[in-house]
Motif scaffolding. Structure first.
Motif, PDB file in Angstrom:
ATOM      1  N   ARG A  73      41.412  26.424  11.293  1.00 23.09           N
ATOM      2  CA  ARG A  73      41.404  26.451  12.201  1.00 23.09           C
ATOM      3  C   ARG A  73      40.780  24.848  12.870  1.00 23.09           C
ATOM      4  O   ARG A  73      40.993  25.411  14.018  1.00 23.09           O
ATOM      5  CB  ARG A  73      39.614  27.580  12.485  1.00 23.09           C
ATOM      6  CG  ARG A  73      38.834  26.311  12.067  1.00 23.09           C
ATOM      7  CD  ARG A  73      37.459  27.750  11.998  1.00 23.09           C
ATOM      8  NE  ARG A  73      38.000  29.067  11.292  1.00 23.09           N
ATOM      9  CZ  ARG A  73      38.055  29.693  11.588  1.00 23.09           C
ATOM     10  NH1 ARG A  73      38.784  30.360  12.715  1.00 23.09           N
ATOM     11  NH2 ARG A  73      38.103  31.193  10.541  1.00 23.09           N
ATOM     12  N   SER A  83      49.519  38.285  27.235  1.00 24.16           N
ATOM     13  CA  SER A  83      49.176  37.145  27.595  1.00 24.16           C
ATOM     14  C   SER A  83      50.576  35.623  27.114  1.00 24.16           C
ATOM     15  O   SER A  83      50.488  34.451  27.903  1.00 24.16           O
ATOM     16  CB  SER A  83      48.016  35.873  26.496  1.00 24.16           C
ATOM     17  OG  SER A  83      47.719  36.069  25.345  1.00 24.16           O
ATOM     18  N   PRO A 119      46.438  36.121  17.725  1.00 28.59           N
ATOM     19  CA  PRO A 119      45.447  36.033  18.595  1.00 28.59           C
ATOM     20  C   PRO A 119      46.075  36.049  19.935  1.00 28.59           C
ATOM     21  O   PRO A 119      47.227  35.400  20.964  1.00 28.59           O
ATOM     22  CB  PRO A 119      44.795  34.523  18.308  1.00 28.59           C
ATOM     23  CG  PRO A 119      44.953  34.160  17.002  1.00 28.59           C
ATOM     24  CD  PRO A 119      46.824  35.205  16.720  1.00 28.59           C
ATOM     25  N   ASP A 120      45.442  36.503  21.233  1.00 28.45           N
ATOM     26  CA  ASP A 120      45.859  36.569  22.238  1.00 28.45           C
ATOM     27  C   ASP A 120      45.443  35.238  22.582  1.00 28.45           C
ATOM     28  O   ASP A 120      45.601  34.861  24.211  1.00 28.45           O
ATOM     29  CB  ASP A 120      44.743  37.721  22.894  1.00 28.45           C
ATOM     30  CG  ASP A 120      44.816  37.732  24.329  1.00 28.45           C
ATOM     31  OD1 ASP A 120      45.698  38.178  24.974  1.00 28.45           O
ATOM     32  OD2 ASP A 120      44.116  37.314  25.079  1.00 28.45           O
ATOM     33  N   THR A 121      44.724  34.118  22.246  1.00 30.63           N
ATOM     34  CA  THR A 121      44.431  33.058  22.328  1.00 30.63           C
ATOM     35  C   THR A 121      45.308  32.115  22.669  1.00 30.63           C
ATOM     36  O   THR A 121      44.907  31.144  23.774  1.00 30.63           O
ATOM     37  CB  THR A 121      43.284  32.448  21.938  1.00 30.63           C
ATOM     38  OG1 THR A 121      43.397  32.532  21.017  1.00 30.63           O
ATOM     39  CG2 THR A 121      41.699  33.564  22.130  1.00 30.63           C
ATOM     40  N   GLY A 170      43.916  29.052  20.246  1.00 30.29           N
ATOM     41  CA  GLY A 170      44.281  27.997  22.347  1.00 30.29           C
ATOM     42  C   GLY A 170      43.779  27.479  22.427  1.00 30.29           C
ATOM     43  O   GLY A 170      43.885  26.778  24.292  1.00 30.29           O
ATOM     44  N   ASN A 171      43.186  26.894  21.572  1.00 28.24           N
ATOM     45  CA  ASN A 171      42.187  24.746  21.753  1.00 28.24           C
ATOM     46  C   ASN A 171      43.223  23.991  22.022  1.00 28.24           C
ATOM     47  O   ASN A 171      43.197  22.794  22.982  1.00 28.24           O
ATOM     48  CB  ASN A 171      41.248  25.331  20.984  1.00 28.24           C
ATOM     49  CG  ASN A 171      40.400  26.219  21.008  1.00 28.24           C
ATOM     50  OD1 ASN A 171      40.067  26.660  21.812  1.00 28.24           O
ATOM     51  ND2 ASN A 171      39.444  25.984  20.206  1.00 28.24           N
ATOM     52  N   ILE A 184      41.603  32.176  15.908  1.00 29.44           N
ATOM     53  CA  ILE A 184      41.461  32.237  16.807  1.00 29.44           C
ATOM     54  C   ILE A 184      41.217  30.889  17.673  1.00 29.44           C
ATOM     55  O   ILE A 184      41.426  31.271  18.727  1.00 29.44           O
ATOM     56  CB  ILE A 184      40.604  33.473  17.474  1.00 29.44           C
ATOM     57  CG1 ILE A 184      40.451  33.769  19.138  1.00 29.44           C
ATOM     58  CG2 ILE A 184      39.485  32.521  17.119  1.00 29.44           C
ATOM     59  CD1 ILE A 184      39.226  34.777  18.809  1.00 29.44           C
ATOM     60  N   GLU A 185      41.068  30.096  16.785  1.00 31.48           N
ATOM     61  CA  GLU A 185      40.957  28.547  18.063  1.00 31.48           C
ATOM     62  C   GLU A 185      42.383  28.385  18.166  1.00 31.48           C
ATOM     63  O   GLU A 185      42.011  26.958  18.803  1.00 31.48           O
ATOM     64  CB  GLU A 185      40.393  27.966  17.372  1.00 31.48           C
ATOM     65  CG  GLU A 185      38.994  27.959  16.381  1.00 31.48           C
ATOM     66  CD  GLU A 185      38.773  28.820  15.412  1.00 31.48           C
ATOM     67  OE1 GLU A 185      37.379  29.046  15.380  1.00 31.48           O
ATOM     68  OE2 GLU A 185      39.520  29.463  14.771  1.00 31.48           O
ATOM     69  N   LYS A 200      46.132  22.715  24.156  1.00 27.49           N
ATOM     70  CA  LYS A 200      45.871  22.304  24.993  1.00 27.49           C
ATOM     71  C   LYS A 200      47.235  22.091  25.431  1.00 27.49           C
ATOM     72  O   LYS A 200      47.980  22.104  26.230  1.00 27.49           O
ATOM     73  CB  LYS A 200      45.352  21.931  26.426  1.00 27.49           C
ATOM     74  CG  LYS A 200      44.288  23.105  26.195  1.00 27.49           C
ATOM     75  CD  LYS A 200      44.496  24.960  26.616  1.00 27.49           C
ATOM     76  CE  LYS A 200      43.072  25.578  26.636  1.00 27.49           C
ATOM     77  NZ  LYS A 200      42.991  26.585  26.896  1.00 27.49           N
ATOM     78  N   ASN A 217      46.457  31.083  26.043  1.00 30.47           N
ATOM     79  CA  ASN A 217      46.246  30.071  26.336  1.00 30.47           C
ATOM     80  C   ASN A 217      47.191  28.179  26.250  1.00 30.47           C
ATOM     81  O   ASN A 217      46.738  27.537  27.165  1.00 30.47           O
ATOM     82  CB  ASN A 217      45.283  29.426  25.441  1.00 30.47           C
ATOM     83  CG  ASN A 217      43.991  30.610  26.638  1.00 30.47           C
ATOM     84  OD1 ASN A 217      44.662  31.879  27.433  1.00 30.47           O
ATOM     85  ND2 ASN A 217      42.799  30.579  25.525  1.00 30.47           N
ATOM     86  N   CYS A 218      47.673  28.469  25.021  1.00 30.61           N
ATOM     87  CA  CYS A 218      48.909  27.213  25.130  1.00 30.61           C
ATOM     88  C   CYS A 218      49.764  27.422  25.881  1.00 30.61           C
ATOM     89  O   CYS A 218      51.109  27.462  26.179  1.00 30.61           O
ATOM     90  CB  CYS A 218      49.070  26.802  24.280  1.00 30.61           C
ATOM     91  SG  CYS A 218      48.169  27.216  22.364  1.00 30.61           S
TER      92      CYS A 218
END
Length: 881
Positions: free
Chosen positions: A432, A505, A479-481, A459-460, A456-457, A462, A484-485
């Motif tokens: 992660r 998402s 993951p839904d995160t 999405g960090n 789940i990380e 970027k 975020n990418c």
């Protein structure tokens, strides 16, 4: 701000005046001030000016003629603007000794001595659009010391008159179209310190006395030509040599061991040749290089070097920063001597035959930024000490035999951009911490045995652009995160065991171009938000458990760009998908519901089941009919090939396999294992301005067009080469009979002295009709009008049956309503494109419409056919006008 009436002109910024009265402006330096507009001719009224520097601005227009009459002017520095037109006459500037016009858009020919000042020392006109040949009279200027004319469109041979010069110190003419052999008279210029003839079409062997004759030589750059033979051992006599660039030629034999005598040597680049060695001899030069204590860069990549690297390799210069040995046949264990090279920032040992583990001491080389170890036979664990390399940016360990886990502690690599470890035996979960690295852009971990869920990380990350995790054992939900990418362009998660629904998402990833989640256990419906992704070009959701209505927006209307087979619960969507109509259960009583089930649902289910069975059977038959082409997901149409695949197919892009070269690319023939048959590999020269756009234009044209008279494209490769540079190539079906120009104008003769290649009239007419069919299709296909813009016999290729195929869409334009676009940019064409002689004359009234009409007619006129035949072919093309 200082340029105002309250300040004396001599105190203005960038202005200096002479000391004695009356004060006259003698110096003007406004470099890098962001100036726009044109250069005023009134500047020529400052008759006492000695120095003018307007470099690094945005000045446009022509160079004023008035500057050619400034008798006191000594230095004119107009570099790196957007100046146009021809170089004016500077013969009257009798005191001018430095003329620097590089980095503009100047046209015309290189000026002769009659248009240049008699005492000129420096002439710098590199990076323009100059044409013609090198004027022989240029070397009548006896004071000319430095001449830089590179990166123009200059052709012909280097004139033998260059040997007249007795003071020339620099001659740089790289990036042109120079022909012929190495000019022998250059050996007469004993003052020459820098010689740069790279990226031309020069051939033959280098003079054996090169180093002895040019004993003052400090820089020798002859890369990217067609030179062959042995590297002259006399280079050791040029004791001042600090840089040697002989890459991308066809040199053979061994590297001279005498090269180690060059104590000033800083850069030695011999990559992409045919240099050889064996276990017994040929690597002795590596021992001698220990004498080169100033060596900073050494590249021997892409040669035929064999054997084990000697232990004395560790005696190389402690200043060595770049070491590239990839693409050879070197063997043995990881070279132990590298442990002593503490200044290394780039290390490439890829595509060799190294075995054994990668040593843990690699983490002690604190300056490492790039590690390329792909395509060897390394085994064992990936050293955890890599996490100590705080400057590490790229880690490429593809196609080895590494096992174990991905090393922890990667979060300490704050500048890591690329992590590529596919085609190994890694297991365990994806750390992660990897997604907490702020600079991470690419993660390539496909074809391993990784398991567990996606963190789940995720999405960090970027900055993440490519996430390729295909062919692993990943499980759990996506993951839904991941939505975020927002910078991500490619997601490939196929061939895993992922379950759950597709996150809505995903509609937030506005840059997404490729999404592949095929062959998983995904369920639920397809989010409509995916259809809003305007850049999405490929979508593969096949072989999951998806159900519900297929959206009808965005990419879902392009049935050639989506794959949804193997999802039995899908319905609706575009008509061409041939899915069953979605049925809805209306609110009613239980009795009515039973009636509906008995009368409608059960028969419909039977029909759907039967249709699905037939579809599966047809799909199975089609898959087995094309078994040689089958690959997971997109591979069924566009199999993935790597740089190494293409390099192996073409014998390292050998000159013996070169079948054509253009402004933006070179074409090689080769044999890809994926196909078995011969293919044509078009490699783009990305260092050439415009090559990137040409690649994009050709991809955009060919990705959705299919016609028997267009050159069949098999796949594309957008990757990095063995040196970490961007690499882009297209793979086509090889046309065995070559191009039409070669067949029409071949000078080969048979034994009787007649032309060996003859095309009968009926065959010529058939070729014309083939070209007409191709043009009718691209002009009127349902993807929108495509204008080729460079149609000519050399871009018409012929197969075994002499069927014509139109190729090279690198300059294509795309018409949308009233607009022509190129490579995705909306523009109105206002300049001539393509090859002179095949486009409409006259720039002032030129438009896409005239290009369209001329594209229909003009190439056909080159066949020498009479009016009725041309009319027939034109009717085939222009039948909608």
């Amino acid at each position: 701000m200082s340029w105002n009436d309250s300040n004396h002109v001599c105190s203005w910024e960038g202005v200096k005046c002479r000391v004695k009265a009356p004060h006259r402006v003698i110096y003007l330096n406004l470099s890098g001030q962001g100036l726009v507009g044109t250069i005023s001719p009134s500047l020529g009224n400052l008759t006492f000016l000695r120095y003018i520097s307007l470099q690094e601005n945005l000045l446009a227009g022509q160079i004023p003629l008035s500057l050619g009459h400034m008798h006191h002017l000594k230095v004119l520095y107009l570099s790196n603007n957007t100046l146009q037109g021809e170089i004016p006459d500077f013969a009257n500037c009798s005191n001018l000794w430095a003329l620097l016009l590089n980095g503009n858009h100047l046209v015309g020919k290189v000026p002769t001595d009659a248009r240049l000042p008699p005492n000129l020392y420096f002439l710098w006109i590199v990076h323009n659009n100059l044409t013609g040949t090198i004027p022989t009279s240029l070397f009548n200027i006896t004071t000319l010391t430095k001449l830089s004319i590179g990166f123009n469109q200059i052709n012909g041979e280097v004139p033998k008159e260059i040997g007249k010069s007795r003071v020339l110190q620099l001659f740089a003419a790289s990036g042109n179209k120079l022909l012929g052999r190495f000019q022998q008279t250059i050996l007469n210029i004993s003052s020459l310190a820098d010689l740069d003839l790279g990226s031309n079409y020069l051939h033959g062997e280098l003079p054996s006395s090169l180093g002895s004759s040019l004993s003052n030589l400090q820089g020798l750059a002859l890369g990217n030509n067609f030179f062959g033979g042995h590297i002259p051992s006399s280079l050791a006599n040029a004791s001042k040599l600090s840089m040697i660039h002989l890459s991308r030629n066809n040199f053979i034999g061994m590297v001279p061991s005498s090269i180690g005598k060059l104590q000033e040597l800083s850069v030695l680049n011999l990559e992409f040749n045919q240099l050889q060695s064996s276990d017994k001899q040929g690597l002795e030069f590596m021992n001698s290089l220990s004498n080169c204590t100033k060596l900073r860069a050494l590249s021997l990549a892409k040669n035929q070097l064999e054997g084990e690297i000697p232990s004395s390799f560790g005696n190389l210069s402690m200043k060595l920063e770049l070491l590239y040995l990839g693409g050879n046949k070197l063997s043995g264990r990881f070279p132990a001597g590298i442990a002593n090279l503490h200044s290394l920032s780039g290390l490439a040992l890829n595509s060799n035959r190294f075995t054994g583990p990668v040593p843990d001491w690699l983490g002690n080389l604190k300056n490492l930024q790039i590690i390329f170890l792909a395509a060897n036979m390394f085994t064992g664990f990936i050293p955890s000490s890599l996490s100590n390399l705080s400057l590490l940016e790229n880690v490429v360990l593809d196609s080895n035999q590494f096992y174990g886990h991905i090393p922890r502690g990667l979060e300490s690599l704050k500048v890591l951009q690329v992590l590529s470890i596919p085609n190994n035996n890694l297991h365990g979960s994806i750390p992660r911490e990897l997604f907490s690295i702020p600079t991470i852009r690419e993660i390539w971990l496909y074809s391993n045995r990784l398991d567990g869920p996606l963190p789940i990380e995720i999405g960090n990350a970027k900055q993440l652009e490519h996430l390729v995790l295909s062919s692993n054992n990943l499980s759990g939900v996506i993951p839904d995160t991941l939505g975020n990418c927002e910078s991500i362009e490619e997601i490939e998660l196929d061939q895993n065991f992922l379950s759950g629904s597709i996150p809505t998402s995903f509609g937030n990833m506005e840059s997404l171009q490729v999404l592949n989640m095929s062959h998983n256990l995904l369920s639920g419906s397809i989010p409509k938000s995916i259809g809003s992704l305007k850049y999405l070009e490929q979508l593969d959701l096949s072989f999951n458990n998806l159900e519900g209505e297929v959206p009808e927006i965005g990419i879902f209307n392009n049935t050639t760009a989506i794959w949804i087979a193997g999802n039995r619960g899908l319905c609706g969507g575009a008509t061409k998908l041939h899915l069953p109509v979605c049925t809805y259960r209306p609110p009613s009583s239980t009795k009515h519901l039973r009636s509906v089930v008995l009368k409608v649902v059960i028969p419909l289910a039977c029909i759907v089941s039967l249709a699905t069975g037939i579809s599966v059977l047809l799909f199975w038959r089609k898959k087995h009919e094309r078994k040689s082409m089958s690959l997971p997901s997109f591979g069924r149409n566009f199999p993935k090939v790597s740089f190494d695949d293409l390099s192996r197919a073409t014998d390292g892009f050998s000159i013996s396999n070169l079948i054509g070269r253009g402004r933006y690319s070179s074409v090689y023939k080769g044999r890809l294992l994926q196909y078995g048959d011969m293919v044509a590999v078009k490699v783009f020269s990305l260092q050439t301005r415009g090559a990137q756009k040409s690649f994009i234009a050709e991809c955009k044209t060919l990705r959705n067009v299919r016609h028997r008279n267009l050159v069949p494209i098999l796949t594309a490769c957008s990757s990095i080469d063995s040196q970490g540079n961007d690499f882009k190539a297209l793979v086509y079906q090889l046309m065995s009979q070559g191009d039409l120009h070669m067949m029409l104008y071949s000078n080969q003769d048979d034994e009787n002295g007649s032309a060996s290649i003859h095309i009968a009239f009926a065959q010529r007419l058939s070729i014309v009709v083939d070209v007409a069919d191709a043009m009718e299709y691209v002009h009127h296909n349902n993807q929108g009008t495509i204008v080729h813009c460079d149609l000519k016999p050399s871009n018409i290729l012929l197969d075994d049956s002499l069927t014509a195929h139109v190729g090279d869409f690198g300059l294509a334009r795309f018409k949308v309503d009233c607009t022509i676009s190129s490579s995705g940019d909306s523009i109105i064409s206002s300049a001539i494109n393509g090859t002179i002689g095949y486009v409409a004359p006259g720039k002032s009234y030129f438009s896409w419409y005239t290009m369209f009409r001329w594209e229909c007619s003009l190439p056909i006129l080159k066949f020498g056919l009479n009016y009725s035949h041309v009319l027939y072919a034109l009717c085939r093309v222009c039948n909608r006008w």
